[in-house]
Motif scaffolding. Structure first.
Motif, PDB file in Angstrom:
ATOM      1  N   SER A  33       0.851  -1.196   0.000  1.00  0.00           N
ATOM      2  CA  SER A  33       0.000   0.000   0.000  1.00  0.00           C
ATOM      3  C   SER A  33       0.880   1.236   0.000  1.00  0.00           C
ATOM      4  O   SER A  33       1.970   1.229   0.572  1.00  0.00           O
ATOM      5  N   GLU A  98      -0.726  -7.091  10.191  1.00  0.00           N
ATOM      6  CA  GLU A  98      -0.583  -5.652  10.354  1.00  0.00           C
ATOM      7  C   GLU A  98       0.299  -5.079   9.250  1.00  0.00           C
ATOM      8  O   GLU A  98       1.139  -5.768   8.694  1.00  0.00           O
TER       9      GLU A  98
ATOM     10  N   PHE B  30     -15.047  -0.290  10.283  1.00  0.00           N
ATOM     11  CA  PHE B  30     -13.672  -0.520  10.719  1.00  0.00           C
ATOM     12  C   PHE B  30     -13.610  -1.788  11.567  1.00  0.00           C
ATOM     13  O   PHE B  30     -14.492  -2.044  12.393  1.00  0.00           O
ATOM     14  N   TYR B  32     -10.355  -2.923  13.006  1.00  0.00           N
ATOM     15  CA  TYR B  32      -9.047  -3.054  13.650  1.00  0.00           C
ATOM     16  C   TYR B  32      -8.524  -1.645  13.881  1.00  0.00           C
ATOM     17  O   TYR B  32      -8.671  -0.774  13.006  1.00  0.00           O
ATOM     18  N   ARG B  93      -8.839   0.549  10.496  1.00  0.00           N
ATOM     19  CA  ARG B  93      -8.715  -0.200   9.248  1.00  0.00           C
ATOM     20  C   ARG B  93     -10.086  -0.628   8.746  1.00  0.00           C
ATOM     21  O   ARG B  93     -10.903  -1.184   9.504  1.00  0.00           O
ATOM     22  N   TYR B  94     -10.336  -0.376   7.452  1.00  0.00           N
ATOM     23  CA  TYR B  94     -11.582  -0.828   6.844  1.00  0.00           C
ATOM     24  C   TYR B  94     -11.588  -2.349   6.714  1.00  0.00           C
ATOM     25  O   TYR B  94     -10.569  -2.963   6.395  1.00  0.00           O
ATOM     26  N   ASN B 100      -6.926  -9.238   6.131  1.00  0.00           N
ATOM     27  CA  ASN B 100      -6.627  -8.170   7.089  1.00  0.00           C
ATOM     28  C   ASN B 100      -5.853  -7.054   6.410  1.00  0.00           C
ATOM     29  O   ASN B 100      -4.934  -6.493   6.977  1.00  0.00           O
ATOM     30  N   THR B 101      -6.244  -6.735   5.184  1.00  0.00           N
ATOM     31  CA  THR B 101      -5.464  -5.762   4.415  1.00  0.00           C
ATOM     32  C   THR B 101      -6.290  -4.561   3.982  1.00  0.00           C
ATOM     33  O   THR B 101      -5.991  -3.935   2.981  1.00  0.00           O
ATOM     34  N   LYS B 103      -7.655  -0.726   3.890  1.00  0.00           N
ATOM     35  CA  LYS B 103      -6.895   0.504   3.984  1.00  0.00           C
ATOM     36  C   LYS B 103      -7.019   1.112   5.371  1.00  0.00           C
ATOM     37  O   LYS B 103      -8.034   0.970   6.055  1.00  0.00           O
ATOM     38  N   LEU B 104      -5.966   1.793   5.776  1.00  0.00           N
ATOM     39  CA  LEU B 104      -5.919   2.453   7.068  1.00  0.00           C
ATOM     40  C   LEU B 104      -6.316   3.918   6.928  1.00  0.00           C
ATOM     41  O   LEU B 104      -5.868   4.609   6.007  1.00  0.00           O
TER      42      LEU B 104
END
Lengths: 110, 116
Positions: A33, A98, B30, B32, B93-94, B100-101, B103-104
Motif C-alpha cells: 500500500s 498488520e 472498521f 481493527y 482499518r476498513y 486483514n489488508t 486501507k488504514l
C-alpha cells in the motif's frame, strides 16, 4: 530481514515533471500500500496492490499510478507534479497481517 | 470529512507521567484499530493494536482502551520516558472481506514531548 525499504530517500523535482518511487516489501509480504503524508498530517491512503493489480484506491487523481512486480515490489508514479504533491510518501507491506511501513521518500516539488 | 478524529494535537508531560491520547470514529466498517509511533524522518512504527470485541489491551507500558458503543479509543503510556517523545497516530482499518489488508485511515497525530 531488511523490513520495508524505499528508494530514493529524498527527491527534488520541478513542477510538471514526473517521478517514480520504489518499494521493496518485507520478506513474505505480498500486499503493498502507498500513503501520502503531508507535513504535520496523518498519512493518507493512495492505493494498494495485490497480485500485481490495484485492489483498493483512495481519493487521489489519476496522475497517481502504480505497479506491482512479480517479486511483490512496487512503484508509485506521479505525473504532472504540482507543488501540493510535496510530501513524505510511505510504502506499507502486509500479508494478512498488520501493515509495516518503510522510512518513506521525501518528495519536494519546486 | 475526517473519519478518525484525534486529540490533543500536542502534549507535554514530565518523565513518569501518563499521557493519554484520544481518538473517535464514526464509521462502523472498521475492524481493527492500531496505534503508530513516528519519529522525525522515519516511517510510522506499529506500537499496539486492538479489535473492537476487546475493551482493553496492554503491551508493556502501552495500553489501549476501547469503547465500542461510544466509538472511541485511547492510548495510555505508563511511566513515560524522554525516549517516548514522538508523534503518535491512531488509525482505523476498513474491513476487506476475510483478509486483514483493508486501507488504514489515520488521525491527525499527537506530538508528545516528555520532559526529563
Amino acid at each position: 530481514d531488511a523490513g520495508v525499504t524505499q528508494s530514493p530517500t529524498h527527491l527534488i523535482k520541478t513542477r510538471g515533471q514526473q517521478v517514480t518511487l520504489r518499494c521493496s516489501p518485507k520478506s513474505g509480504h505480498d500486499t503493498v500500500s502507498w500513503y501520502q503524508q503531508a507535513l504535520g498530517q496523518g498519512p493518507q491512503f493512495i492505493f494498494q496492490y495485490y497480485e500485481e493489480e490495484e485492489r483498493q484506491r483512495g481519493n487521489f487523481p489519476d496522475r497517481f499510478s502504480g505497479h506491482q512486480f512479480p517479486n511483490y515490489s512496487s512503484e508509485l508514479n506521479v505525473n504532472a507534479l504540482l507543488l501540493g504533491d510535496s510530501a513524505l510518501y510511505l510504502c506499507a507491506s502486509s500479508q494478512n497481517t498488520e501493515a509495516f511501513f518503510g522510512q518513506g521518500t521525501r518528495l519536494t516539488v519546486v | 470529512q475526517q473519519q478518525v478524529k484525534q486529540s490533543p494535537q500536542s502534549l507535554i508531560v514530565q518523565k513518569g507521567g501518563i499521557p493519554i491520547i484520544n481518538c473517535a470514529y464514526e464509521n462502523t466498517a472498521f475492524d481493527y484499530f492500531p496505534w503508530y509511533q513516528q519519529f522525525p524522518g522515519k516511517g510510522p512504527a506499529l506500537l499496539i493494536a486492538i479489535r473492537p470485541d476487546v475493551s482493553e489491551k496492554k503491551e508493556g507500558r502501552f495500553t489501549i482502551s476501547f469503547n465500542k458503543s461510544a466509538k472511541q479509543f485511547s492510548l495510555h503510556i505508563m511511566d513515560s520516558q524522554p525516549g517516548d517523545s514522538a508523534t503518535y497516530f491512531c488509525a482505523a482499518r476498513y474491513k476487506n472481506g476475510s483478509s486483514n489488508t483493508g486501507k488504514l485511515i489515520f488521525g491527525q497525530g499527537t506530538t508528545l514531548q516528555v520532559k526529563p
